[in-house]
Scaffold this active site. Structure first.
Site, PDB file in Angstrom:
ATOM      1  CD  GLU A 141     -32.610  64.329 -84.895  1.00  0.00           C
ATOM      2  OE1 GLU A 141     -31.797  65.180 -84.468  1.00  0.00           O
ATOM      3  OE2 GLU A 141     -33.783  64.596 -85.223  1.00  0.00           O
TER       4      GLU A 141
ATOM      5  CD  GLU B 108     -34.760  67.153 -81.245  1.00  0.00           C
ATOM      6  OE1 GLU B 108     -34.737  68.391 -81.377  1.00  0.00           O
ATOM      7  OE2 GLU B 108     -33.723  66.451 -81.255  1.00  0.00           O
TER       8      GLU B 108
HETATM    9  O1  AHR Z   1     -30.203  67.037 -86.889  1.00  0.00           O
HETATM   10  C1  AHR Z   1     -30.293  68.396 -86.670  1.00  0.00           C
HETATM   11  C2  AHR Z   1     -31.436  68.779 -85.722  1.00  0.00           C
HETATM   12  O2  AHR Z   1     -31.143  68.317 -84.441  1.00  0.00           O
HETATM   13  C3  AHR Z   1     -32.769  68.144 -86.026  1.00  0.00           C
HETATM   14  O3  AHR Z   1     -33.482  68.888 -86.961  1.00  0.00           O
HETATM   15  C4  AHR Z   1     -33.455  68.163 -84.706  1.00  0.00           C
HETATM   16  O4  AHR Z   1     -34.384  67.114 -84.566  1.00  0.00           O
HETATM   17  C5  AHR Z   1     -32.329  68.077 -83.699  1.00  0.00           C
HETATM   18  O5  AHR Z   1     -32.459  69.024 -82.716  1.00  0.00           O
END
Ligand code: AHR
Length: 547
Positions: free
Chosen positions: A331, A209
């Protein structure tokens, strides 16, 4: 730097643009009452497929965050731990699930993480402050422990790297430490640490990110893209077989969404294999708490995949390149309650209770829909990670005595156990309902979009000659009939037929009532060329049919 600021950031950009039922649902067989609506129809032709499924589509994620690692998978001194300190109950559960690939060690955590702190003799490893989650990190669990644990659960590692506070030479050093056999500085260090054979880590995420102002070491797209190119070139000299994933947008809520991805790929298209996507869904701002709209959010995932694919292909076209990038949706999950300072600030404690989201039935139904989307989009998405796996926004929760399965465990487990072989190109006709469009896209919202009541994905495994169907019924009031029309083949029998449903969309599991929301058997119709299913209201169904 904590996700607290991500939250605030998200709110700003959005502006611009349980009660638990007393009846346990466990162990009941479900026969839905016939519906009064027009039957939906799906045609299944085993010769029409979208892609061969990559098993890594059903991966997951473990970050050094809260109790994911410590007290989640690693708890030396616990009666449940083995000689390595691994929780045997959790290990058994994940091994039985068959999770193919697990992303590690972050997440936001990775952008301030020094992997070298967490290798070698444990007594010499420094205790450090993790600035992403304001937590104490003992470094007792590091890359070698993770690989040993992955081998024990049967999963492949997806290694995250620090593009925040480290330079590409340290990413290359980590790869050399892990993948080079022997005879070099870093490979010999690994051997000195007791790991004679290389770990052979194939999949690597180049940062996390990096478009987000909340990210440690956040930099502009072109800068990140050239850093990724530099790291990738070094990494490929060390090991030409690695698969490298560039860091894409954190999600459509970002003002730089798609622009970031394009600028990054202009810099590093030739050096990488894939780009990452992230997305968390919630029944809050985006939906106004309307569950009908919430259950349609997997269509927003479909759209995000389409959009990022388009960016990959425009960069490809402009470069006249042969290579087609694939997507790593590394994610994804529901996450909207356990957010904010109360949930994401570790107050300098070790293994604090962070992001311990409690999932209800409607979350599980949406997760089912998201699994459907991933199967349908498997022509481009090869890796995807349910974020996360244990204790932190997770299907599995632990305490000192054991574990329980959250509601979202079940649709994820069905994907893992039953989606094999090829993704089928189903032709589905279903009645629709209207909702206003999703606002997280930064648009004005307010336009009406038609959402099919039924959402479906199907797979065909030539080895076992079986078809699996995954069906979300978004109708909250009525059961829906579905006619399954087989083209050129007559199925032999229904081998399994299960449904996740119940009267209370907000019903949850917990240590006190761990089997409150669990799948029930669904009475299937006899196998024939035209099969009629009755799908209960607010349900997610998995059917496995032998051909
Ligand atoms: O999964 C939780 C958080 O969400 C992670 O650390 C990050 O990559 C995202 O913003």
């Amino acid at each position: 730097m904590q996700s607290l600021s991500r939250r605030r950031f998200l709110r700003r950009t959005l502006a611009a643009g349980a009660s638990v039922s007393a009846l346990s649902m466990a162990q009941r067989s479900f026969a839905a009452r016939p519906s009064a609506t027009n039957a939906a129809r799906v045609q299944i032709d085993l010769d029409r497929s979208i892609s061969t499924l990559d098993r890594n589509l059903f991966g997951s994620f473990i970050e050094h965050l809260g109790r994911a690692v410590y007290e989640g998978i690693y708890q030396p001194g616990s009666g449940l731990a083995d000689a390595n300190g691994f929780r045997t109950d959790v290990l058994k559960e994940i091994k039985a699930l068959g999770v193919p690939i697990i992303r590690y060690p972050g997440g936001n955590f990775v952008s301030g993480y020094h992997w070298l702190d967490a290798v070698g003799p444990k007594e010499k490893r420094p205790r450090v402050l993790d600035l992403a989650w304001n937590s104490l990190e003992s470094n007792q669990f590091g890359v070698n422990e993770f690989i040993t644990w992955c081998r024990a659960v049967g999963a492949e590692p997806l290694m995250g790297t620090n593009f925040g506070t480290e330079q590409p030479d340290m990413t290359a050093a980590l790869l050399e430490y892990c993948n080079v056999d022997k005879g070099t500085k870093w490979s010999e260090l690994r051997r000195a640490h007791g790991y004679e054979n290389p770990h052979q880590i194939k999949y690597w995420c180049l940062g996390n990110e990096m478009d987000g102002p909340w990210q440690i070491g956040h930099i502009p797209a072109t800068e990140y893209g050239s850093k990724a190119r530099d790291a990738a070139r070094q990494m490929r000299v060390l090991d030409p077989t690695v698969k490298l994933i560039a860091c894409g947008s954190s999600g459509p809520f970002m003002p730089t969404y798609l622009e970031w991805d394009q600028q990054v790929l202009e810099q590093c298209f030739d050096e990488v294999d894939a780009i990452s996507l992230h997305r968390y869904y919630g029944n809050d701002e985006e939906t106004g708490g309307d569950s009908r709209k919430y259950l349609a959010l997997n269509l927003a995932m479909d759209r995000q995949i389409e959009e990022i694919t388009a960016v990959c292909d425009i960069v490809r076209g402009r470069r006249r390149a042969e290579k087609r990038l694939w997507l790593s949706f590394d994610e994804w999950n529901v996450w909207y309650r356990a957010r904010g300072p109360k949930f994401d600030d570790g107050h300098r404690h070790e293994a604090p209770h962070l992001l311990e989201e409690v999932y209800n039935l409607e979350d599980a139904l949406l997760v089912g829909g998201l699994i459907n989307t991933l199967i349908r989009r498997s022509d481009r998405v090869r890796v995807a990670c349910l974020a996360q796996l244990v204790n932190v926004i997770a299907p599995i929760m632990t305490n000192d005595e054991g574990l329980f399965r959250q509601t979202i465990y079940y649709p994820y487990a069905w994907g893992l156990q039953h989606a094999h072989g090829k993704a089928l190109d189903l032709v589905l006709q279903s009645e629709t309902y209207e909702v206003t469009s999703f606002t997280s896209r930064g648009n004005r919202g307010g336009e009406r979009i038609a959402v099919p009541y039924l959402d479906m994905a199907g797979t065909f495994d030539e080895v076992s000659r079986s078809v699996s169907l995954f069906i979300l019924n978004r109708d909250l009031d009525k059961s829906r009939a579905l006619a399954v029309l087989w083209q050129g083949v007559v199925p032999r029998r229904v081998s399994a037929s299960q449904v996740l449903t119940g009267p209370d969309l907000k019903a949850v599991n917990g240590f006190a009532d761990p089997r409150h929301v669990v799948p029930q058997n669904l009475d299937p119709p006899p196998a024939s060329a035209e099969m009629k299913f009755e799908l209960p209201p607010q349900s997610y169904t998995m059917v496995n049919i032998s051909i």
